[in-house]
Motif scaffolding. Structure first.
Motif, mmCIF file in Angstrom:
data_model
loop_
_atom_site.group_PDB
_atom_site.id
_atom_site.type_symbol
_atom_site.label_atom_id
_atom_site.label_comp_id
_atom_site.label_asym_id
_atom_site.label_seq_id
_atom_site.Cartn_x
_atom_site.Cartn_y
_atom_site.Cartn_z
ATOM 1 N N GLU A 128 7.908 8.052 2.572
ATOM 2 C CA GLU A 128 7.308 7.745 1.268
ATOM 3 C C GLU A 128 8.020 6.530 0.675
ATOM 4 O OE1 GLU A 128 4.653 7.997 -0.981
ATOM 5 O OE2 GLU A 128 4.934 10.153 -1.085
ATOM 6 N N THR A 129 7.247 5.565 0.226
ATOM 7 C CA THR A 129 7.874 4.423 -0.439
ATOM 8 C C THR A 129 7.202 4.229 -1.786
ATOM 9 O OG1 THR A 129 6.324 2.914 0.562
ATOM 10 C CG2 THR A 129 8.423 3.205 1.695
ATOM 11 N N ASP A 130 7.881 3.532 -2.669
ATOM 12 C CA ASP A 130 7.273 3.247 -3.968
ATOM 13 C C ASP A 130 6.164 2.231 -3.774
ATOM 14 O OD1 ASP A 130 8.949 4.898 -5.331
ATOM 15 O OD2 ASP A 130 10.487 3.347 -5.579
ATOM 16 N N THR A 151 0.831 -1.204 0.000
ATOM 17 C CA THR A 151 0.000 0.000 0.000
ATOM 18 C C THR A 151 0.870 1.260 0.000
ATOM 19 O OG1 THR A 151 -0.159 0.135 2.408
ATOM 20 C CG2 THR A 151 -1.809 -1.184 1.279
ATOM 21 N N GLY A 152 2.188 1.099 -0.157
ATOM 22 C CA GLY A 152 3.062 2.258 -0.230
ATOM 23 C C GLY A 152 3.361 2.866 1.125
ATOM 24 N N VAL A 153 3.337 2.029 2.149
ATOM 25 C CA VAL A 153 3.622 2.476 3.501
ATOM 26 C C VAL A 153 4.799 1.638 3.988
ATOM 27 C CG1 VAL A 153 2.712 2.231 5.844
ATOM 28 C CG2 VAL A 153 1.305 3.287 4.095
ATOM 29 N N TYR A 157 -1.173 6.198 5.395
ATOM 30 C CA TYR A 157 -0.639 5.856 6.711
ATOM 31 C C TYR A 157 -1.743 5.692 7.739
ATOM 32 C CZ TYR A 157 4.348 5.563 6.181
ATOM 33 O OH TYR A 157 5.572 5.106 5.850
ATOM 34 N N ALA A 158 -2.704 6.605 7.683
ATOM 35 C CA ALA A 158 -3.804 6.537 8.648
ATOM 36 C C ALA A 158 -4.527 5.196 8.538
ATOM 37 C CB ALA A 158 -4.771 7.692 8.411
ATOM 38 N N VAL A 159 -4.866 4.807 7.299
ATOM 39 C CA VAL A 159 -5.589 3.550 7.110
ATOM 40 C C VAL A 159 -4.713 2.354 7.490
ATOM 41 C CG1 VAL A 159 -6.759 2.064 5.441
ATOM 42 C CG2 VAL A 159 -7.074 4.533 5.312
#
Lengths: 139, 147
Positions: free
Chosen positions: B141-143, A113-115, B84-86
């Motif tokens: 931040e990640t891909d 999910t990109g986290v 991030y929140a989810v």
């Protein structure tokens, strides 16, 4: 709309979940019985006693928590069923495991999910331990 | 032996539970229950787009909720903060029906299972999003890897 297919699907899912549970619980129950017999469970229990005491749990409970963290809730249940625990102790372990389980599999999903997955995994372990400490005090 | 006895208790819960979930889905009751969870999104201060993955993950399961984030994050409709929140919320609190009832079946308190997970998920999520607002979000931040 609820049709006959709804009921059969539900029944099939129920049997499937039960089968998934049985596949984990039965072999683990046997394995834990062997660990008990050989004395490894006592060894682990003695080592983990001081740490588990903070959570209001016996030393053997460490196995349930580690198995839950690394594998899944079902495997942790197998361990919980194999050791003698009070209702309070079962609740503490259950809450800790519900908050944090299957770290490896679920981190892999999170990453997609990109986290960033590792801070999240650490945070989960932290929240789980805090919940255990808090519940031991509150319950 | 204790394992087998426990298994019997679990079957008594799991079988009707799975039937109930299917009936709830097909009768539209599930959609109504899911609708009730929308205030959770308000509480967490996330965008409208984050509500669906949040609610689905909370009720049905982590991988379903994440699946929705994955597909919507790719077309760019979810911000880093939302993701991030989810992710934080769902990692602590997901599949509330299934996980909770299976653990309750072996003797854990239903009240503590539900309340502690839910409250801790909300608090941790709010702390995370506050920190993201202030810190250097680029670091986190990640891909998004192709699935």
């Amino acid at each position: 709309m609820v049709t006959k297919a709804t009921w059969t699907r539900g029944f099939r899912n129920g049997l499937q979940t039960t089968w998934e549970l049985a596949k984990v619980i039965i072999p683990l129950t046997v394995l834990i019985a062997i660990f008990k017999e050989v004395g490894w469970l006592d060894l682990l229990a003695i080592r983990m006693e001081p740490l588990m005491a903070l959570l209001g749990l016996p030393g053997e409970a460490a196995l349930a928590i580690v198995v839950g963290y690394c594998i899944n809730i079902y495997s942790a249940i197998a361990v919980i069923l194999a050791i003698d625990l009070t209702a309070k102790q079962i609740t503490i372990i259950a809450v800790m495991i519900a908050i944090c389980h299957g770290i490896f599999v679920e981190s892999a999903i999170t990453r997609k999910t990109g986290v960033k997955a590792w801070p999240l995994a650490l945070m989960r372990i932290g929240v789980s331990l805090l919940a255990g400490l808090g519940l031991n005090w509150l319950y | 032996m204790s394992g087998l006895l426990g298994l019997k208790d679990i079957i008594i819960i799991v079988l009707p539970l799975m039937v109930l979930i299917e009936v709830a889905k097909d009768s539209g009751i599930m959609a109504r229950i899911t609708g009730r969870f929308h205030p959770v999104a308000d509480l967490l201060d996330v965008s409208k787009e984050a509500v669906l993955p949040l609610v689905v993950g909370l009720t049905i399961g982590f991988s379903y909720g994440s699946g929705i984030i994955i597909s919507s994050a790719k077309d760019g409709s979810l911000s880093l903060k939302d993701r991030y929140a989810v992710a934080v919320f769902l990692s602590i609190c997901h599949s509330v029906f299934e996980d909770t009832l299976i653990l309750a079946a072996i003797g854990a308190s239903l009240f503590w299972l539900l309340s502690s997970r839910f409250v801790l998920a909300i608090v941790t999520t709010l702390l995370t999003t506050r920190m993201l607002g202030r810190g250097r979000p680029a670091m986190l931040e990640t891909d998004i890897s192709p699935s």
